[in-house]
Design a protein around this motif. Structure first.
Motif, PDB file in Angstrom:
ATOM      1  N   MET A  46      49.932  27.862  49.584  1.00  0.00           N
ATOM      2  CA  MET A  46      49.481  29.184  49.205  1.00  0.00           C
ATOM      3  C   MET A  46      49.752  29.382  47.716  1.00  0.00           C
ATOM      4  N   ALA A  47      48.783  29.920  47.021  1.00  0.00           N
ATOM      5  CA  ALA A  47      48.908  30.136  45.573  1.00  0.00           C
ATOM      6  C   ALA A  47      49.866  31.290  45.274  1.00  0.00           C
ATOM      7  N   ASP A  48      50.409  31.293  44.067  1.00  0.00           N
ATOM      8  CA  ASP A  48      51.285  32.365  43.591  1.00  0.00           C
ATOM      9  C   ASP A  48      50.575  33.132  42.473  1.00  0.00           C
ATOM     10  N   TRP A  49      50.848  34.436  42.397  1.00  0.00           N
ATOM     11  CA  TRP A  49      50.360  35.263  41.297  1.00  0.00           C
ATOM     12  C   TRP A  49      50.838  34.624  39.993  1.00  0.00           C
ATOM     13  N   PRO A  50      49.951  34.381  39.032  1.00  0.00           N
ATOM     14  CA  PRO A  50      50.353  33.707  37.790  1.00  0.00           C
ATOM     15  C   PRO A  50      51.465  34.450  37.044  1.00  0.00           C
ATOM     16  N   ALA A  51      52.433  33.707  36.572  1.00  0.00           N
ATOM     17  CA  ALA A  51      53.614  34.276  35.926  1.00  0.00           C
ATOM     18  C   ALA A  51      53.292  35.103  34.685  1.00  0.00           C
ATOM     19  N   GLY A  52      52.251  34.766  33.937  1.00  0.00           N
ATOM     20  CA  GLY A  52      51.936  35.491  32.711  1.00  0.00           C
ATOM     21  C   GLY A  52      51.143  36.772  32.908  1.00  0.00           C
ATOM     22  N   LEU A  53      50.829  37.116  34.157  1.00  0.00           N
ATOM     23  CA  LEU A  53      50.039  38.323  34.418  1.00  0.00           C
ATOM     24  C   LEU A  53      50.943  39.494  34.783  1.00  0.00           C
ATOM     25  N   PRO A  54      50.529  40.726  34.436  1.00  0.00           N
ATOM     26  CA  PRO A  54      51.351  41.897  34.742  1.00  0.00           C
ATOM     27  C   PRO A  54      51.420  42.172  36.246  1.00  0.00           C
ATOM     28  N   ILE A  55      52.438  42.909  36.651  1.00  0.00           N
ATOM     29  CA  ILE A  55      52.617  43.269  38.059  1.00  0.00           C
ATOM     30  C   ILE A  55      51.676  44.401  38.449  1.00  0.00           C
ATOM     31  N   GLY A  56      51.536  45.406  37.646  1.00  0.00           N
ATOM     32  CA  GLY A  56      50.661  46.537  37.955  1.00  0.00           C
ATOM     33  C   GLY A  56      50.981  47.715  37.073  1.00  0.00           C
ATOM     34  N   SER A  57      49.998  48.561  36.876  1.00  0.00           N
ATOM     35  CA  SER A  57      50.179  49.761  36.063  1.00  0.00           C
ATOM     36  C   SER A  57      50.637  50.898  36.968  1.00  0.00           C
ATOM     37  N   GLU A  58      51.710  51.567  36.600  1.00  0.00           N
ATOM     38  CA  GLU A  58      52.216  52.649  37.431  1.00  0.00           C
ATOM     39  C   GLU A  58      51.254  53.835  37.479  1.00  0.00           C
ATOM     40  N   ALA A  59      50.346  53.951  36.526  1.00  0.00           N
ATOM     41  CA  ALA A  59      49.387  55.055  36.518  1.00  0.00           C
ATOM     42  C   ALA A  59      48.382  54.935  37.665  1.00  0.00           C
ATOM     43  N   ASN A  60      48.031  53.717  38.060  1.00  0.00           N
ATOM     44  CA  ASN A  60      47.031  53.523  39.114  1.00  0.00           C
ATOM     45  C   ASN A  60      47.572  52.589  40.190  1.00  0.00           C
ATOM     46  N   TYR A  61      48.684  52.947  40.787  1.00  0.00           N
ATOM     47  CA  TYR A  61      49.320  52.106  41.784  1.00  0.00           C
ATOM     48  C   TYR A  61      49.603  52.968  43.004  1.00  0.00           C
ATOM     49  N   SER A  62      48.905  52.713  44.095  1.00  0.00           N
ATOM     50  CA  SER A  62      49.160  53.462  45.325  1.00  0.00           C
ATOM     51  C   SER A  62      48.897  52.558  46.524  1.00  0.00           C
ATOM     52  N   TYR A  63      49.588  52.836  47.607  1.00  0.00           N
ATOM     53  CA  TYR A  63      49.371  52.037  48.808  1.00  0.00           C
ATOM     54  C   TYR A  63      49.412  52.916  50.053  1.00  0.00           C
ATOM     55  N   GLN A  64      48.761  52.419  51.121  1.00  0.00           N
ATOM     56  CA  GLN A  64      48.718  53.130  52.384  1.00  0.00           C
ATOM     57  C   GLN A  64      48.732  52.124  53.535  1.00  0.00           C
ATOM     58  N   PRO A  65      49.767  52.175  54.384  1.00  0.00           N
ATOM     59  CA  PRO A  65      49.775  51.296  55.548  1.00  0.00           C
ATOM     60  C   PRO A  65      48.624  51.656  56.494  1.00  0.00           C
ATOM     61  N   ILE A  66      48.006  50.637  57.081  1.00  0.00           N
ATOM     62  CA  ILE A  66      46.949  50.867  58.064  1.00  0.00           C
ATOM     63  C   ILE A  66      47.603  51.324  59.357  1.00  0.00           C
TER      64      ILE A  66
END
Length: 120
Positions: free
Chosen positions: A1-21
């Motif tokens: 399984m691939a890994d998220w590339p180390a040089g890429l950002p994790i996420g912007s807090e301005a547009n970060y939301s989640y919802q469990p199904i």
């Protein structure tokens, strides 16, 4: 399984939301309360996320998306942020990502996507 590339950002807090199904099915009865039952045990979560990227990071992201995770179809290890902090979970893109140019002068791009994650 691939890994998220180390040089890429994790996420912007301005547009970060989640919802469990919701893993529960509800059936309306002719009389009385609704009947509820759990329909699955492995709950996935929908994550709306965006990443501010440089042109170099955007190129690395697009290469990762196209070549390492089959155009977004494959699961990969991804850093997920919630109330417990940051940890690695399995994620995949549930729709294609979007790219917006933020600034030509600074070469800043905004990449956003909806992802499906499991293992949180």
């Amino acid at each position: 399984m691939a890994d998220w590339p180390a040089g890429l950002p994790i996420g912007s807090e301005a547009n970060y939301s989640y919802q469990p199904i919701d893993p529960v099915s509800r059936t309306t009865m002719e009389t009385g309360p609704k009947r509820q039952r759990r329909i699955f045990t492995q709950v996935t979560t929908l994550l709306d996320v965006s990443w501010p990227m440089t042109a170099q990071q955007l190129a690395a992201f697009e290469d990762f998306h196209a070549n390492e995770i089959d155009g977004g179809a494959s699961w990969f290890n991804f850093p997920f942020l919630d109330g417990s902090g940051s940890r690695m979970v399995e994620g995949r893109f549930s729709e294609n990502y979007r790219v917006n140019l933020v600034s030509i002068a600074t070469g800043t791009w905004q990449v956003s996507a909806q992802m499906e994650i499991r293992g949180r």
